[in-house]
Each structure stands twice: as C-alpha cells, then as structure tokens.
Design an enzyme around this catalytic site. Structure first.
Site, PDB file in Angstrom:
ATOM      1  N   HIS A 286       0.851  -1.197   0.000  1.00 16.18           N
ATOM      2  CA  HIS A 286       0.000   0.000   0.000  1.00 16.18           C
ATOM      3  C   HIS A 286       0.880   1.238   0.000  1.00 16.18           C
ATOM      4  O   HIS A 286       2.100   1.151   0.105  1.00 16.18           O
ATOM      5  CB  HIS A 286      -0.971  -0.006   1.172  1.00 16.18           C
TER       6      HIS A 286
ATOM      7  N   HIS B 100      -7.439  -0.736   5.665  1.00 20.77           N
ATOM      8  CA  HIS B 100      -6.400   0.159   6.193  1.00 20.77           C
ATOM      9  C   HIS B 100      -6.195   1.321   5.225  1.00 20.77           C
ATOM     10  O   HIS B 100      -6.180   2.482   5.616  1.00 20.77           O
ATOM     11  CB  HIS B 100      -5.113  -0.644   6.372  1.00 20.77           C
TER      12      HIS B 100
ATOM     13  N   ASP C 177      -0.056  -4.064   6.211  1.00 17.41           N
ATOM     14  CA  ASP C 177      -0.722  -3.563   7.406  1.00 17.41           C
ATOM     15  C   ASP C 177      -2.177  -4.008   7.496  1.00 17.41           C
ATOM     16  O   ASP C 177      -2.960  -3.425   8.260  1.00 17.41           O
ATOM     17  CB  ASP C 177      -0.674  -2.027   7.435  1.00 17.41           C
TER      18      ASP C 177
ATOM     19  N   HIS D 103       4.818  -4.961  11.093  1.00 20.02           N
ATOM     20  CA  HIS D 103       5.080  -4.147  12.285  1.00 20.02           C
ATOM     21  C   HIS D 103       5.174  -5.034  13.523  1.00 20.02           C
ATOM     22  O   HIS D 103       4.472  -6.044  13.624  1.00 20.02           O
ATOM     23  CB  HIS D 103       3.967  -3.118  12.508  1.00 20.02           C
TER      24      HIS D 103
ATOM     25  N   HIS E  99       1.419   3.953   1.961  1.00 19.47           N
ATOM     26  CA  HIS E  99       1.984   4.701   3.076  1.00 19.47           C
ATOM     27  C   HIS E  99       3.504   4.767   2.986  1.00 19.47           C
ATOM     28  O   HIS E  99       4.164   3.790   2.603  1.00 19.47           O
ATOM     29  CB  HIS E  99       1.556   4.080   4.410  1.00 19.47           C
TER      30      HIS E  99
ATOM     31  N   ASP F 215       5.989   4.764   5.043  1.00 18.39           N
ATOM     32  CA  ASP F 215       6.871   3.831   5.757  1.00 18.39           C
ATOM     33  C   ASP F 215       6.936   2.482   5.048  1.00 18.39           C
ATOM     34  O   ASP F 215       7.718   1.606   5.457  1.00 18.39           O
ATOM     35  CB  ASP F 215       6.440   3.663   7.220  1.00 18.39           C
ATOM     36  N   HIS F 216       6.167   2.325   3.970  1.00 18.32           N
ATOM     37  CA  HIS F 216       6.227   1.112   3.154  1.00 18.32           C
ATOM     38  C   HIS F 216       6.757   1.379   1.746  1.00 18.32           C
ATOM     39  O   HIS F 216       7.065   0.439   1.019  1.00 18.32           O
ATOM     40  CB  HIS F 216       4.835   0.480   3.058  1.00 18.32           C
TER      41      HIS F 216
END
Length: 274
Positions: A69, A125, A147, A185, A71, A73-74
């Site tokens: 996805h 999410h 996530d 995570h 975001h 941090d990915h």
C-alpha cells in the site's frame, strides 16, 4: 546496526529464506531469497538504506520489490532502490507509474524467488491495500500482508470502512490454517494488551501472550504468525464470537452490536480508544 542482529532470525520456508530487516521504530522490511539465487526481493521497503546495506553486506542484488500500500513507511525507499538496482516494482495501481512499474490487482500472480504469489485485494487500512499469497510445493503457505493483518490485530481504518476490513479479515481467515503470516510491524504486545482486555478467558490468547513476551525479552521478532493462531487469538478475526463483541461493547460502555459489520466496527472503535 540492529538489523545485523535481527538478520540472524532467518525463516527457512522450503527453498525460500525470509529475513526481517527492522526499519524506523517498529517496521519490518521482509526480504526473501531463493536458496539457489544470489538475489533478493524486498517487501514494503520504506527505508532504502536498510536494504542497500543488507545487499552489500551479503553480496546480493535486489531483483524486485513488492508493495502492499501507499503509506510512506512502506514505499519511502522504493525510488532510490529502483534507481540503483533497476528492478521491477509490483503493487497497487494507485502508485503507478511514479513508483510501481507493474500494477497488479485481485487474481494476478507475481513470480518471486521461484514462487508464484497470488494478489489479494484487501482494502480497509487503505483503499489500495494488497496482500500476496503463495502455496509452495515444498513448504507451508505464505502470506505477505502489509498492514492488513498483524499478530493480534489489524490496521487502523485510515481510508476504508469497517465493512471493507471485515471482508478482508473474512478473506484471510479462509486461507489454510498453517499459512505463515508475515506482517510488517512489531505491534504484537500492544495488540495483545487490548485483546486480553476484551477476551480475558481465552486460554489460547494467554498462552500466545506468554510466548510473545518471552520472544521480545530475547530480542526476537514475534513474526511470522499463522492463520490458525490469529483465528484463535486475534479479536479482529473473532468478530463473530459473542464474548469478544461483548467485551468491546463493555469497554466502550455501549450495547453490544448484533450484526457482523457493526460488531467489527465496535471492536475497531474499542481498539482505537484503548
């Protein structure tokens, strides 16, 4: 660096090896390598430096990237990695063509380290969230779930609806029980604190908490999980268990929801405020 310590926690799954490279505060960038190859694939590389240092230390080359996805941090390391390694990137169409070179959707397949991964759309999410599922002949099934699913929890609903995440949990709950679940995570202990607050009589959950606490005391990741463990202990996969919904309702000081979507929403709201 910490990743040098954690990289010893290799998970050999048939002829594939999975290694969790820690990034930021609690992310894992999973890298996977076929035993016959000197290349790796990276899943959700939010930090390019972590992957580059691993490749250099092991004399490996990055062959491809999977993105679940959008975001940061990915995805934050994708541009730098593709510039350096000229590798393909598979992921949501929402990220094409800026980051994703090969957009994929439900039912598509991606060949990763000699294994075929089926693309599963799991909005909730985020609206563009994907998971990747494989059934290798020489190992247990594998799920790369970003996530959407954590050990003991699920992703917050930043864009999607409770109905969408309920659908995602139902889809993942139908996978083989022995499927190895590679989330991204290290949220396990926090997730379990909430889970036991609304499901205190779940003996499987109590056992899982003890195991996870022991692993973290040793500095060991609590992942991968399994679908079987999540069905037994994860409140978001136990949305149809009366005691779980009742526990969430008590925490919120509300009447217990009576249908699946509102039950799931009630559990999610209870976790968000926990």
């Amino acid at each position: 660096m910490l990743w040098r310590l954690l990289s010893i926690f290799k998970h050999n799954v048939g002829h594939m090896t999975f290694i969790p490279l820690p990034a930021f505060n609690d992310n894992y960038i999973w890298v996977t390598q076929a035993t016959s190859q000197q290349t790796i694939w990276a899943v959700d590389p939010g930090d390019a430096k972590v992957v580059i240092e691993y490749c250099q230390s092991q004399q490996l080359k990055l062959a491809g990237i999977l993105v679940t996805h959008h975001h940061k941090d990915h995805t934050g390391g994708v541009a730098e990695l593709t510039q350096l390694y000229q590798c393909p990137v598979y992921g949501p169409a929402s990220l094409a063509p800026q980051l994703v070179t090969h957009p994929v959707q439900q039912g598509d397949e991606v060949s990763v380290a000699d294994n075929m991964f089926l693309v599963l759309e799991t909005p909730g999410h985020t609206l563009d969230h994907l998971c990747y599922f494989a059934e290798p002949q020489d190992s247990k099934p594998l799920l790369l779930c970003g996530d959407t699913l954590f050990r003991g929890g699920c992703g917050r609903l930043f864009e999607g609806t409770p109905a969408q995440m309920l659908s995602a949990m139902t889809k993942l709950r139908s996978l083989p029980a022995d499927t190895l679940v590679f989330g991204t995570h290290e949220y396990t202990l926090a997730n379990y604190r909430f889970a036991v607050a609304i499901d205190p009589n779940n003996t499987k959950l109590v056992e899982a908490i003890e195991e996870a606490e022991s692993l973290r005391e040793e500095g060991t990741p609590t992942l991968p999980s399994t679908i079987a463990l999540e069905i037994e202990t994860n409140p978001f996969m136990r949305f149809d268990r009366k005691e779980v919904v009742e526990g969430a309702a008590k925490l919120l000081k509300e009447d217990m929801a009576l249908d699946a979507v509102n039950s799931f929403a009630q559990i999610r709201r209870a976790k968000d405020g926990f």
